[in-house]
Design a protein around this motif. Structure first.
Motif, short mmCIF file in Angstrom:
data_model
loop_
_atom_site.label_atom_id
_atom_site.label_comp_id
_atom_site.label_asym_id
_atom_site.label_seq_id
_atom_site.Cartn_x
_atom_site.Cartn_y
_atom_site.Cartn_z
N HIS A 1 6.16 8.99 -6.36
CA HIS A 1 5.20 8.98 -7.45
C HIS A 1 5.80 9.69 -8.65
N THR B 1 8.22 3.68 -7.70
CA THR B 1 6.94 4.34 -7.91
C THR B 1 5.77 3.37 -8.06
N SER B 2 6.03 2.08 -7.99
CA SER B 2 4.96 1.10 -8.18
C SER B 2 4.66 0.37 -6.87
N SER B 3 3.39 0.14 -6.64
CA SER B 3 2.98 -0.63 -5.46
C SER B 3 2.19 -1.88 -5.88
N SER C 1 5.09 1.76 -2.85
CA SER C 1 5.73 2.85 -3.58
C SER C 1 6.25 3.87 -2.57
#
Length: 360
Positions: A58, A38-40, A55
């Motif tokens: 979300h 979920t992290s970019s 990601s």
């Protein structure tokens, strides 16, 4: 679908198709990690190196507004709600059908999804090949459970007259006020039907769309069984080294999941109930009790922390940076994100234009 399918079922199917236990773990972890990456944010190392991950999902509270109005389209459409293009083949979608949003509706086993599979099969020589195949298995399997919905905020995701019967009646049902609230404020994907599409054990349930489309009656057990059989065929194609040229005949002349295994799957899908973690634990017990002939013990899945791909590749962050590890470029975490970047680029820049789908 949730971890019991994306991780556990994929692990079993991979070994049924001839993959080693180690390869099966890569496929299963890549498949499940699509829901958990979920992290970019930018990764910075203490030696000055950097890596920009992306990601592929979300969090629940990021669904409506994650800071970038276009970002959801770069996540939900290519990784979870593959557009079905109204069932039309490549080169015939633009300017026809019921409009752009209609062609974004996810359809099970669509030609668009089959072309994603073909592309994954064609990159067998890449170091991230298994990771990309695992991502593709997630995307393809989701076309079965996410069918009828769109991976963006649109009125086409609004539903009414939700009816849960049989085993489905045991899960929480939205009241009319809650349903109206979701329809108004978060008509994204299948938010209006919560996780009902992801639960294999609830059997039959139904709803109507608010835009006048025909009502829908679903049997989740049948959907999960069909998806399992097709995922087995994809894995078989990869092991055979085949890349069929025609998406329409992609699965022709391929063996089905053996009958005894299919019956075992049906029993597990029916009897393993409860939340995601509970069902995952039940699958692990079944696998590790060697109830599936020829399938080795399955390790537990670690989304984060020690034991996770991220921890193995990055370790602990100190003062905002990670200590660069010599094996970072060959780590499963790095290869997963490389594969995800390549997948998304292909889908958005090559595949969707091929079908006349733009504006995502």
């Amino acid at each position: 679908m949730q971890m019991d399918f994306h991780y556990d079922v994929v692990y079993v199917l991979a070994q049924m198709a001839g993959f080693t236990p180690e390869e099966s773990v890569i496929l299963a972890t890549s498949s499940q990690f699509v829901d958990d990456a979920t992290s970019s944010s930018l990764i910075q190392f203490n030696n000055g190196c950097m890596y920009k991950r992306i990601s592929t999902s979300h969090g629940t509270f990021d669904l409506r507004d994650n800071g970038d109005p276009a970002d959801a389209n770069y996540v939900w459409a290519p990784f979870h709600f593959m557009p079905g293009n109204d069932g039309m083949p490549a080169g015939t979608g633009e300017g026809v059908g019921q409009g752009f949003t209609s062609r974004l509706v996810c359809r099970p086993d669509s030609l668009v999804a089959r072309d994603v599979v073909r592309e994954a099969l064609a990159c067998k020589d890449k170091p991230y090949s298994l990771h990309r195949l695992g991502i593709t298995l997630h995307v393809y399997a989701d076309t079965w459970t996410h069918q009828g919905f769109v991976g963006t905020i649109t009125d086409r995701n609004k539903i009414q007259n939700l009816v849960l019967s049989g085993a489905a009646a045991l899960v929480k049902k939205l009241d009319n006020l809650e349903l109206d609230g979701i329809n108004q404020f978060l008509p994204l994907g299948h938010a209006a039907v919560l996780t009902y599409p992801d639960l294999p054990y609830i059997g039959e349930w139904s709803f109507d769309y608010t835009d006048g489309r025909p009502g829908v009656t679903r049997n989740n057990l049948e959907i999960f069984m069909e998806a399992s059989n097709r995922v087995f065929k994809i894995l078989t194609l990869y092991k055979q080294g085949q890349v069929p040229q025609d998406a329409a005949t992609l699965f022709d002349n391929l063996p089905d999941l053996p009958q005894d295994v299919a019956e075992h799957f049906e029993k597990c899908f029916t009897n393993f109930t409860g939340n995601t973690r509970t069902r995952h634990n039940d699958w692990m017990k079944e696998i590790n009790a060697h109830c599936f002939d020829g399938v080795e013990d399955i390790p537990d899945y670690h989304e984060s922390g020690e034991g996770s791909w991220a921890y193995q590749a990055l370790g602990e962050k100190v003062e905002g940076k990670y200590s660069y590890q010599p094996g970072f470029l060959h780590s499963d975490w790095h290869r997963f994100h490389d594969a995800a970047i390549v997948h998304r680029t292909f889908v958005l820049n090559e595949l969707f234009p091929r079908y006349g789908i733009a504006g995502i």
